[in-house]
Motif scaffolding. Structure first.
Motif, PDB file in Angstrom:
ATOM      1  N   TYR A   1      12.371  -6.705   0.959  1.00  0.00           N
ATOM      2  CA  TYR A   1      11.206  -5.822   0.848  1.00  0.00           C
ATOM      3  C   TYR A   1      10.813  -5.602  -0.614  1.00  0.00           C
ATOM      4  O   TYR A   1       9.641  -5.401  -0.924  1.00  0.00           O
TER       5      TYR A   1
ATOM      6  N   LEU B   1      -0.324  -1.452   0.249  1.00  0.00           N
ATOM      7  CA  LEU B   1       0.942  -1.897   0.838  1.00  0.00           C
ATOM      8  C   LEU B   1       2.088  -1.785  -0.157  1.00  0.00           C
ATOM      9  O   LEU B   1       3.235  -2.045   0.177  1.00  0.00           O
TER      10      LEU B   1
ATOM     11  N   MET C   1       2.999  -5.377   8.048  1.00  0.00           N
ATOM     12  CA  MET C   1       2.313  -5.227   6.763  1.00  0.00           C
ATOM     13  C   MET C   1       1.487  -6.463   6.434  1.00  0.00           C
ATOM     14  O   MET C   1       0.349  -6.362   5.958  1.00  0.00           O
TER      15      MET C   1
ATOM     16  N   HIS D   1       3.179   0.964  -1.665  1.00  0.00           N
ATOM     17  CA  HIS D   1       4.008   2.120  -1.389  1.00  0.00           C
ATOM     18  C   HIS D   1       4.947   1.897  -0.199  1.00  0.00           C
ATOM     19  O   HIS D   1       6.148   2.118  -0.308  1.00  0.00           O
ATOM     20  N   PRO D   2       4.438   1.415   0.944  1.00  0.00           N
ATOM     21  CA  PRO D   2       5.349   1.199   2.081  1.00  0.00           C
ATOM     22  C   PRO D   2       6.459   0.185   1.797  1.00  0.00           C
ATOM     23  O   PRO D   2       7.604   0.421   2.192  1.00  0.00           O
ATOM     24  N   THR D   3       6.150  -0.920   1.120  1.00  0.00           N
ATOM     25  CA  THR D   3       7.214  -1.900   0.848  1.00  0.00           C
ATOM     26  C   THR D   3       8.256  -1.322  -0.100  1.00  0.00           C
ATOM     27  O   THR D   3       9.458  -1.488   0.116  1.00  0.00           O
TER      28      THR D   3
ATOM     29  N   GLU E   1       9.008   1.822  -0.667  1.00  0.00           N
ATOM     30  CA  GLU E   1       9.785   2.891  -0.056  1.00  0.00           C
ATOM     31  C   GLU E   1      10.800   2.341   0.944  1.00  0.00           C
ATOM     32  O   GLU E   1      11.944   2.788   0.990  1.00  0.00           O
ATOM     33  N   LEU E   2      10.393   1.338   1.709  1.00  0.00           N
ATOM     34  CA  LEU E   2      11.322   0.766   2.687  1.00  0.00           C
ATOM     35  C   LEU E   2      12.487   0.084   1.980  1.00  0.00           C
ATOM     36  O   LEU E   2      13.648   0.210   2.394  1.00  0.00           O
TER      37      LEU E   2
ATOM     38  N   PRO F   1       8.658  -4.536  10.299  1.00  0.00           N
ATOM     39  CA  PRO F   1       7.731  -3.871   9.369  1.00  0.00           C
ATOM     40  C   PRO F   1       7.018  -4.865   8.449  1.00  0.00           C
ATOM     41  O   PRO F   1       5.816  -4.715   8.200  1.00  0.00           O
TER      42      PRO F   1
ATOM     43  N   HIS G   1       7.180  -6.463  -2.029  1.00  0.00           N
ATOM     44  CA  HIS G   1       6.547  -5.489  -2.913  1.00  0.00           C
ATOM     45  C   HIS G   1       5.944  -6.221  -4.121  1.00  0.00           C
ATOM     46  O   HIS G   1       4.788  -5.989  -4.497  1.00  0.00           O
TER      47      HIS G   1
END
Lengths: 194, 105
Positions: free
Chosen positions: A80, A32, A19, A34-36, A38-39, A15, A84
């Motif tokens: 992550y 990016l 990204m 939000h995805p980092t 959340e992961l 992932p 972030h």
């Protein structure tokens, strides 16, 4: 074990690679975040679950395997979290605005949560565990719970919505409720025997 | 110990169930059918007049949303009415820093 561990880390890195590729292709760093985040949070959940579950269901093979990779999951969550922060820095573009918004509740909760994760990740090696002693090591690792709660607050405050944070809190809260229930029953049984 | 933890859990549950009234992410603009909305690109000029550097324009629910940096570098999220293009509410990292008088959505 070695190649399996390498494969595991490769999977966790996929992932991140996607990204970074997104960013290189012109995606906004802002998108990016939000995805980092959340992961990172999800990896934290997965790292926090086996502890209470093994106490509830006993040390079966599956849970023992899960506990064995727990530290890796935690370090990945930190990774992550760090990514972030990198995307945040790129999005803000300068140090002054980052400092200027540091005191906002939605922001300092994120920084403090990251600090707890950093402390836990920094002592994640076997050598650090031996040097600190089991007890002190564990105490610092438990800071991940603080990081977890702070991350949930950070998210809820930023998005002005509690739903997603509560959904991520639920599995951990449930595992802990089960752990308490089991401990309580054990204590009752002991009292009956005595 | 167990009673204490139960109490903590109950208190947390009570706190969390009370909060939806306090904060709900969705801003509501009551903007009616999309056919009557103005073009979202018109917000670029509005943002320019405010002195903002626009990062992203998007439709959020029934509002227009602008992600931008102010002249002083503040990262903000501003909501505009899609028909009147009025600035309704502005957030800075989840904290409200502007609200149009009388706007409750």
């Amino acid at each position: 074990m070695r190649p399996r561990k390498a494969l595991f880390w490769l999977a966790l890195a996929v992932p991140a690679a996607l990204m970074i590729a997104d960013l290189a292709r012109g995606a906004l760093a802002m998108d990016l975040l939000h995805p980092t985040g959340e992961l990172s949070l999800r990896l934290m959940v997965v790292a926090l679950l086996p502890g209470p579950l093994i106490e509830v269901f006993g040390p079966n093979r599956f849970l023992r395997g899960w506990v064995a990779i727990r530290r890796n999951l935690g370090v990945a969550a930190f990774g992550y979290g760090a990514l972030h922060l990198v995307f945040y820095a790129i999005d803000m573009g300068a140090l002054a605005p980052i400092i200027a918004e540091f005191a906002l509740p939605a922001i300092w909760t994120g920084w403090l949560g990251f600090a707890f994760m950093l402390a836990a990740a920094a002592i994640s090696t076997n050598r650090a565990m031996a040097a600190l002693g089991r007890r002190r090591w564990k105490r610092i690792q438990q800071g991940v719970y603080a990081a977890f709660i702070l991350a949930l607050l950070h998210w809820a405050l930023l998005d002005r919505a509690w739903g997603p944070s509560l959904i991520h809190l639920a599995p951990v809260a449930l595992a802990w409720a089960l752990r308490f229930a089991v401990q309580f029953r054990r204590r009752l049984n002991r009292r009956k025997v005595a | 110990m167990i009673r204490k933890s139960l109490a903590v859990m109950a208190a947390t549950a009570a706190l969390l169930s009370a909060s939806p009234a306090l904060a709900d992410g969705d801003v509501q603009c009551n903007s009616g059918p999309q056919a009557k909305w103005q073009k979202i690109d018109k917000l670029k000029k509005k943002a320019w007049l405010e002195g903002w550097k626009v990062q992203k324009l998007q439709v959020e629910g029934d509002c227009y949303e602008v992600y931008a940096q102010t002249e002083s570098g503040m990262a903000i999220e501003a909501f505009f009415h899609p028909v009147t293009l009025e600035k309704l509410v502005v957030f800075r990292r989840g904290s409200e820093i502007y609200r149009k008088q009388g706007f409750t959505g």
